[in-house]
Design a protein around this motif. Structure first.
Motif, PDB file in Angstrom:
ATOM      1  N   ILE B  24      38.910  61.751  84.373  1.00  0.00           N
ATOM      2  CA  ILE B  24      39.115  62.636  85.519  1.00  0.00           C
ATOM      3  C   ILE B  24      37.874  63.489  85.665  1.00  0.00           C
ATOM      4  O   ILE B  24      37.454  64.144  84.704  1.00  0.00           O
ATOM      5  CB  ILE B  24      40.337  63.541  85.307  1.00  0.00           C
ATOM      6  CG1 ILE B  24      41.580  62.696  85.073  1.00  0.00           C
ATOM      7  CG2 ILE B  24      40.557  64.470  86.499  1.00  0.00           C
ATOM      8  CD1 ILE B  24      42.599  63.377  84.212  1.00  0.00           C
ATOM      9  N   GLU B  25      37.290  63.483  86.842  1.00  0.00           N
ATOM     10  CA  GLU B  25      36.078  64.258  87.094  1.00  0.00           C
ATOM     11  C   GLU B  25      36.176  64.879  88.474  1.00  0.00           C
ATOM     12  O   GLU B  25      36.672  64.244  89.395  1.00  0.00           O
ATOM     13  CB  GLU B  25      34.853  63.334  87.161  1.00  0.00           C
ATOM     14  CG  GLU B  25      34.246  62.944  85.860  1.00  0.00           C
ATOM     15  CD  GLU B  25      33.072  62.006  86.098  1.00  0.00           C
ATOM     16  OE1 GLU B  25      32.668  61.345  85.136  1.00  0.00           O
ATOM     17  OE2 GLU B  25      32.576  61.930  87.244  1.00  0.00           O
ATOM     18  N   PRO B  26      35.654  66.097  88.636  1.00  0.00           N
ATOM     19  CA  PRO B  26      35.543  66.632  89.992  1.00  0.00           C
ATOM     20  C   PRO B  26      34.577  65.762  90.786  1.00  0.00           C
ATOM     21  O   PRO B  26      33.589  65.258  90.238  1.00  0.00           O
ATOM     22  CB  PRO B  26      34.959  68.035  89.792  1.00  0.00           C
ATOM     23  CG  PRO B  26      35.021  68.302  88.336  1.00  0.00           C
ATOM     24  CD  PRO B  26      35.088  66.997  87.632  1.00  0.00           C
ATOM     25  N   ARG B  46      43.523  68.734  93.875  1.00  0.00           N
ATOM     26  CA  ARG B  46      43.134  69.458  92.665  1.00  0.00           C
ATOM     27  C   ARG B  46      44.261  69.288  91.642  1.00  0.00           C
ATOM     28  O   ARG B  46      45.393  68.932  91.990  1.00  0.00           O
ATOM     29  CB  ARG B  46      42.878  70.937  92.968  1.00  0.00           C
ATOM     30  CG  ARG B  46      44.106  71.684  93.420  1.00  0.00           C
ATOM     31  CD  ARG B  46      43.811  73.110  93.820  1.00  0.00           C
ATOM     32  NE  ARG B  46      45.073  73.858  93.869  1.00  0.00           N
ATOM     33  CZ  ARG B  46      45.538  74.633  92.892  1.00  0.00           C
ATOM     34  NH1 ARG B  46      44.832  74.797  91.794  1.00  0.00           N
ATOM     35  NH2 ARG B  46      46.689  75.254  93.002  1.00  0.00           N
ATOM     36  N   ILE B  47      43.923  69.545  90.382  1.00  0.00           N
ATOM     37  CA  ILE B  47      44.923  69.430  89.325  1.00  0.00           C
ATOM     38  C   ILE B  47      45.843  70.645  89.390  1.00  0.00           C
ATOM     39  O   ILE B  47      45.381  71.781  89.348  1.00  0.00           O
ATOM     40  CB  ILE B  47      44.245  69.347  87.950  1.00  0.00           C
ATOM     41  CG1 ILE B  47      43.435  68.049  87.851  1.00  0.00           C
ATOM     42  CG2 ILE B  47      45.279  69.423  86.832  1.00  0.00           C
ATOM     43  CD1 ILE B  47      42.462  68.018  86.692  1.00  0.00           C
ATOM     44  N   LYS B  48      47.124  70.398  89.521  1.00  0.00           N
ATOM     45  CA  LYS B  48      48.087  71.494  89.556  1.00  0.00           C
ATOM     46  C   LYS B  48      48.639  71.744  88.166  1.00  0.00           C
ATOM     47  O   LYS B  48      48.947  72.876  87.798  1.00  0.00           O
ATOM     48  CB  LYS B  48      49.227  71.152  90.514  1.00  0.00           C
ATOM     49  CG  LYS B  48      50.264  72.246  90.642  1.00  0.00           C
ATOM     50  CD  LYS B  48      51.226  71.999  91.766  1.00  0.00           C
ATOM     51  CE  LYS B  48      52.384  72.988  91.700  1.00  0.00           C
ATOM     52  NZ  LYS B  48      51.924  74.386  91.743  1.00  0.00           N
ATOM     53  N   ASP B  49      48.711  70.704  87.362  1.00  0.00           N
ATOM     54  CA  ASP B  49      49.384  70.805  86.070  1.00  0.00           C
ATOM     55  C   ASP B  49      49.126  69.492  85.338  1.00  0.00           C
ATOM     56  O   ASP B  49      49.166  68.433  85.950  1.00  0.00           O
ATOM     57  CB  ASP B  49      50.881  70.976  86.353  1.00  0.00           C
ATOM     58  CG  ASP B  49      51.686  71.192  85.100  1.00  0.00           C
ATOM     59  OD1 ASP B  49      51.107  71.259  84.007  1.00  0.00           O
ATOM     60  OD2 ASP B  49      52.926  71.286  85.224  1.00  0.00           O
ATOM     61  N   MET B  50      48.866  69.581  84.063  1.00  0.00           N
ATOM     62  CA  MET B  50      48.633  68.359  83.297  1.00  0.00           C
ATOM     63  C   MET B  50      49.270  68.517  81.930  1.00  0.00           C
ATOM     64  O   MET B  50      49.060  69.533  81.258  1.00  0.00           O
ATOM     65  CB  MET B  50      47.120  68.157  83.176  1.00  0.00           C
ATOM     66  CG  MET B  50      46.734  66.905  82.472  1.00  0.00           C
ATOM     67  SD  MET B  50      45.066  66.378  82.917  1.00  0.00           S
ATOM     68  CE  MET B  50      44.262  67.910  83.231  1.00  0.00           C
ATOM     69  N   THR B  51      50.107  67.563  81.531  1.00  0.00           N
ATOM     70  CA  THR B  51      50.702  67.603  80.195  1.00  0.00           C
ATOM     71  C   THR B  51      50.344  66.288  79.506  1.00  0.00           C
ATOM     72  O   THR B  51      50.859  65.229  79.853  1.00  0.00           O
ATOM     73  CB  THR B  51      52.233  67.797  80.259  1.00  0.00           C
ATOM     74  OG1 THR B  51      52.773  66.874  81.197  1.00  0.00           O
ATOM     75  CG2 THR B  51      52.578  69.196  80.706  1.00  0.00           C
ATOM     76  N   LEU B  52      49.437  66.393  78.559  1.00  0.00           N
ATOM     77  CA  LEU B  52      48.881  65.187  77.945  1.00  0.00           C
ATOM     78  C   LEU B  52      49.920  64.450  77.105  1.00  0.00           C
ATOM     79  O   LEU B  52      49.965  63.222  77.111  1.00  0.00           O
ATOM     80  CB  LEU B  52      47.660  65.562  77.096  1.00  0.00           C
ATOM     81  CG  LEU B  52      46.515  66.206  77.895  1.00  0.00           C
ATOM     82  CD1 LEU B  52      45.364  66.564  76.976  1.00  0.00           C
ATOM     83  CD2 LEU B  52      46.038  65.287  79.004  1.00  0.00           C
ATOM     84  N   HIS B  55      51.789  62.355  79.213  1.00  0.00           N
ATOM     85  CA  HIS B  55      50.965  61.388  79.966  1.00  0.00           C
ATOM     86  C   HIS B  55      51.100  61.623  81.460  1.00  0.00           C
ATOM     87  O   HIS B  55      51.233  60.681  82.231  1.00  0.00           O
ATOM     88  CB  HIS B  55      51.375  59.939  79.637  1.00  0.00           C
ATOM     89  CG  HIS B  55      51.345  59.628  78.183  1.00  0.00           C
ATOM     90  ND1 HIS B  55      50.303  58.956  77.596  1.00  0.00           N
ATOM     91  CD2 HIS B  55      52.222  59.923  77.191  1.00  0.00           C
ATOM     92  CE1 HIS B  55      50.551  58.837  76.301  1.00  0.00           C
ATOM     93  NE2 HIS B  55      51.704  59.420  76.031  1.00  0.00           N
TER      94      HIS B  55
END
Lengths: 74, 74
Positions: B24-26, B46-52, B55
């Motif tokens: 993931i890159e801008p 845009r990224i709102k939320d990410m939980t690795l 996944h």
């Protein structure tokens, strides 16, 4: 486990900022990071690059080091 | 494997946008996503939320649906 480590980029150097990150969220003018133990860190930075298979998040500070204030002549 | 799936949020609905994301890159005013097979997608979001650990990447569009252009009177 699929947590990742975050590194802060300063010029050409990268320093480890936080390990074992689970959650990444925008927060005000930066990011909120939460690790797998629930510990939170806030950082005024944006994501520059993220490679999930390498467990690696590269952050770029959004705030430059403070410059000396300009002299105002009255 | 630690790839993640990206979902696009429209109001209260979330639709699957891309699976098996590695990178993931801008990119310009949005994001570039690359999956584990090297396939790329660009999205104005845009990224709102990410939980690795889950996944899961939740994206929020940065571009609103086009509004009708205002009438300009000359």
């Amino acid at each position: 486990m699929c947590e990742a480590n975050a590194y802060l980029k300063h010029g050409n150097e990268e320093t480890l900022f936080m390990e074992a990150i689970d959650i990444i969220e925008p927060y005000e003018d930066g990011l909120k990071l939460v690790d797998i133990f629930g510990r939170q860190k806030f950082v005024k930075a944006r994501i520059k690059d993220m490679t999930l298979l390498s467990h690696r998040i590269l952050l770029e500070p959004t705030v430059e080091p403070a410059a000396p204030e300009p002299q105002i002549q009255t």
